[in-house]
Design an enzyme around this catalytic site. Sequence first.
Site, PDB file in Angstrom:
ATOM      1  N   SER A   1      56.261  48.724  60.782  1.00 54.51           N
ATOM      2  CA  SER A   1      57.449  49.020  61.592  1.00 54.51           C
ATOM      3  C   SER A   1      57.330  48.196  62.870  1.00 54.51           C
ATOM      4  O   SER A   1      56.713  48.628  63.835  1.00 54.51           O
ATOM      5  CB  SER A   1      57.516  50.518  61.906  1.00 54.51           C
ATOM      6  OG  SER A   1      57.481  51.267  60.725  1.00 54.51           O
TER       7      SER A   1
ATOM      8  N   LYS B   1      56.045  54.526  69.402  1.00 53.06           N
ATOM      9  CA  LYS B   1      56.302  53.062  69.357  1.00 53.06           C
ATOM     10  C   LYS B   1      57.676  52.785  68.760  1.00 53.06           C
ATOM     11  O   LYS B   1      58.468  52.011  69.290  1.00 53.06           O
ATOM     12  CB  LYS B   1      55.209  52.382  68.520  1.00 53.06           C
ATOM     13  CG  LYS B   1      55.505  50.955  68.126  1.00 53.06           C
ATOM     14  CD  LYS B   1      54.878  50.542  66.790  1.00 53.06           C
ATOM     15  CE  LYS B   1      55.142  51.464  65.668  1.00 53.06           C
ATOM     16  NZ  LYS B   1      54.964  50.964  64.313  1.00 53.06           N
TER      17      LYS B   1
ATOM     18  N   LYS C   1      64.844  50.574  60.647  1.00 52.40           N
ATOM     19  CA  LYS C   1      63.670  51.461  60.572  1.00 52.40           C
ATOM     20  C   LYS C   1      63.445  52.167  61.921  1.00 52.40           C
ATOM     21  O   LYS C   1      63.210  53.373  61.976  1.00 52.40           O
ATOM     22  CB  LYS C   1      62.426  50.645  60.185  1.00 52.40           C
ATOM     23  CG  LYS C   1      61.106  51.382  60.329  1.00 52.40           C
ATOM     24  CD  LYS C   1      61.022  52.617  59.451  1.00 52.40           C
ATOM     25  CE  LYS C   1      59.835  53.475  59.817  1.00 52.40           C
ATOM     26  NZ  LYS C   1      59.749  54.712  59.050  1.00 52.40           N
TER      27      LYS C   1
HETATM   28  P1  NAD Z   1      47.188  53.120  60.236  1.00 54.17           P
HETATM   29  O1  NAD Z   1      46.800  53.113  61.658  1.00 54.17           O
HETATM   30  O2  NAD Z   1      46.715  54.238  59.352  1.00 54.17           O
HETATM   31  O3  NAD Z   1      46.745  51.740  59.533  1.00 54.17           O
HETATM   32  C1  NAD Z   1      46.766  50.489  60.175  1.00 54.17           C
HETATM   33  C2  NAD Z   1      45.597  49.673  59.618  1.00 54.17           C
HETATM   34  O4  NAD Z   1      45.643  48.365  60.195  1.00 54.17           O
HETATM   35  C3  NAD Z   1      44.230  50.265  59.970  1.00 54.17           C
HETATM   36  O5  NAD Z   1      43.474  50.466  58.782  1.00 54.17           O
HETATM   37  C4  NAD Z   1      43.596  49.207  60.878  1.00 54.17           C
HETATM   38  O6  NAD Z   1      42.188  49.096  60.726  1.00 54.17           O
HETATM   39  C5  NAD Z   1      44.300  47.961  60.409  1.00 54.17           C
HETATM   40  N1  NAD Z   1      44.287  46.887  61.397  1.00 54.17           N
HETATM   41  C6  NAD Z   1      44.549  46.960  62.725  1.00 54.17           C
HETATM   42  N2  NAD Z   1      44.473  45.743  63.285  1.00 54.17           N
HETATM   43  C7  NAD Z   1      44.155  44.886  62.289  1.00 54.17           C
HETATM   44  C8  NAD Z   1      43.921  43.479  62.224  1.00 54.17           C
HETATM   45  N3  NAD Z   1      44.021  42.707  63.327  1.00 54.17           N
HETATM   46  N4  NAD Z   1      43.604  42.925  61.038  1.00 54.17           N
HETATM   47  C9  NAD Z   1      43.507  43.687  59.933  1.00 54.17           C
HETATM   48  N5  NAD Z   1      43.708  45.029  59.915  1.00 54.17           N
HETATM   49  C10 NAD Z   1      44.032  45.604  61.081  1.00 54.17           C
HETATM   50  O7  NAD Z   1      48.779  53.021  60.216  1.00 54.17           O
HETATM   51  P2  NAD Z   1      49.770  53.459  59.038  1.00 54.17           P
HETATM   52  O8  NAD Z   1      50.111  54.895  59.227  1.00 54.17           O
HETATM   53  O9  NAD Z   1      49.259  52.960  57.745  1.00 54.17           O
HETATM   54  O10 NAD Z   1      51.069  52.618  59.488  1.00 54.17           O
HETATM   55  C11 NAD Z   1      51.178  51.218  59.286  1.00 54.17           C
HETATM   56  C12 NAD Z   1      52.582  50.795  59.687  1.00 54.17           C
HETATM   57  O11 NAD Z   1      53.533  51.504  58.879  1.00 54.17           O
HETATM   58  C13 NAD Z   1      52.943  51.136  61.141  1.00 54.17           C
HETATM   59  O12 NAD Z   1      53.783  50.136  61.648  1.00 54.17           O
HETATM   60  C14 NAD Z   1      53.681  52.468  61.021  1.00 54.17           C
HETATM   61  O13 NAD Z   1      54.563  52.677  62.100  1.00 54.17           O
HETATM   62  C15 NAD Z   1      54.389  52.295  59.702  1.00 54.17           C
HETATM   63  N6  NAD Z   1      54.723  53.516  58.931  1.00 54.17           N
HETATM   64  C16 NAD Z   1      53.817  54.535  58.788  1.00 54.17           C
HETATM   65  C17 NAD Z   1      54.150  55.654  58.031  1.00 54.17           C
HETATM   66  C18 NAD Z   1      53.194  56.825  57.820  1.00 54.17           C
HETATM   67  O14 NAD Z   1      53.628  57.866  57.317  1.00 54.17           O
HETATM   68  N7  NAD Z   1      51.920  56.698  58.159  1.00 54.17           N
HETATM   69  C19 NAD Z   1      55.403  55.736  57.416  1.00 54.17           C
HETATM   70  C20 NAD Z   1      56.297  54.667  57.550  1.00 54.17           C
HETATM   71  C21 NAD Z   1      55.944  53.563  58.305  1.00 54.17           C
END
Ligand code: NAD
Length: 300
Positions: free
Chosen positions: A103, A246, A177
């Site tokens: 997102s 965010k 989104k």
């Molecule tokens: P999360 O924090 O669980 O996962 C993010 C991952 O990115 C982590 O495993 C982290 O180690 C990794 N990461 C961070 N910096 C990095 C880098 N430089 N290189 C490689 N890996 C890196 O987040 P999430 O909940 O999986 O969400 C991911 C995205 O999806 C976000 O933008 C969030 O807003 C969106 N989103 C989340 C949900 C939900 O229900 N969790 C639903 C819809 C959308």
Amino acid sequence: MTSADVPAASRTAFIGLGNMGSRMARRLAEAGYQVRGWDLDAVARAALKEHGGAEAESAADAVTGTDITILMLPDSGVVEQVLTDAAVLAALARGAVVVDMSSSEPERTRSMERALAGRGVRMVDAPVSGGVQRAESGQLAIMAGGDRADLGRVEPVLAVLGHVYHAGPIGAGHAVKALNNLMSATHLLVTSEAILAGQRFGLDTEVMLAIFNASSGRSGSTENKWPNFIVPEAYNSGFGLGLMLKDMRIATRLAEQMGSPAALGACAEQLWSEAAGELPAGADHTEIASWLRNRVTESD
Ligand code: NAD
């Protein structure tokens, strides 16, 4: 889809194996795609390997030799960090497509798309809604932005993860989104205010939820978040409160830039921002309800 149906050009890089990415990458591997995953977290990388994916040694290693690179990272800052890395840029083949499913911020996505286009690399945005459960079951709502031809190339991969809606040109997915999450966060906050007031009036929470769900106050908050995560005091939806905030900020900034009214959204954002300042860094977004309950109690 079985591995026999997977097209030859099926090597897919997957960067960001957190709450969402881990499930999505796993689904692709189970559908027969050759997924090469990268995350800063070694445990997340090892987990993908256990589920049929390959563990890359770096983001550049994940991208090497793939036609499609999917990103599921926290925000635009991290997306830019990965995509401007010299080794990643060198490894991205001309004609490859980068799909940002995080997102992210629509304007920054548009800038990134222009920068990649200069190197012959295509980019589409395809953020999702549905949370970890629907990521696991392949039933995400996918909001795609970009050129139709580019989207056509990645659509078979996205179809494994959910239903694809073409929102418009590059950045359109990220815009819709953020707007969706501004609505979702505002619903959750006002639903929590209403239920707390009802409880103080002596109403039973389950009874209130049953009535709201048969009435016009119904939303994802009354149907899913309150009954599944807040009533049982589990607060384990898998979507962080900081990530929700965010998204709200992206949406209110977008409204401001468009000269569009967003007073209610800004007010909700202010309250979520206070909650983020008071709750622990890793708080789940459903903890907004417990924060509000404690706030109400403290101000008695
Ligand atoms: P999360 O924090 O669980 O996962 C993010 C991952 O990115 C982590 O495993 C982290 O180690 C990794 N990461 C961070 N910096 C990095 C880098 N430089 N290189 C490689 N890996 C890196 O987040 P999430 O909940 O999986 O969400 C991911 C995205 O999806 C976000 O933008 C969030 O807003 C969106 N989103 C989340 C949900 C939900 O229900 N969790 C639903 C819809 C959308």
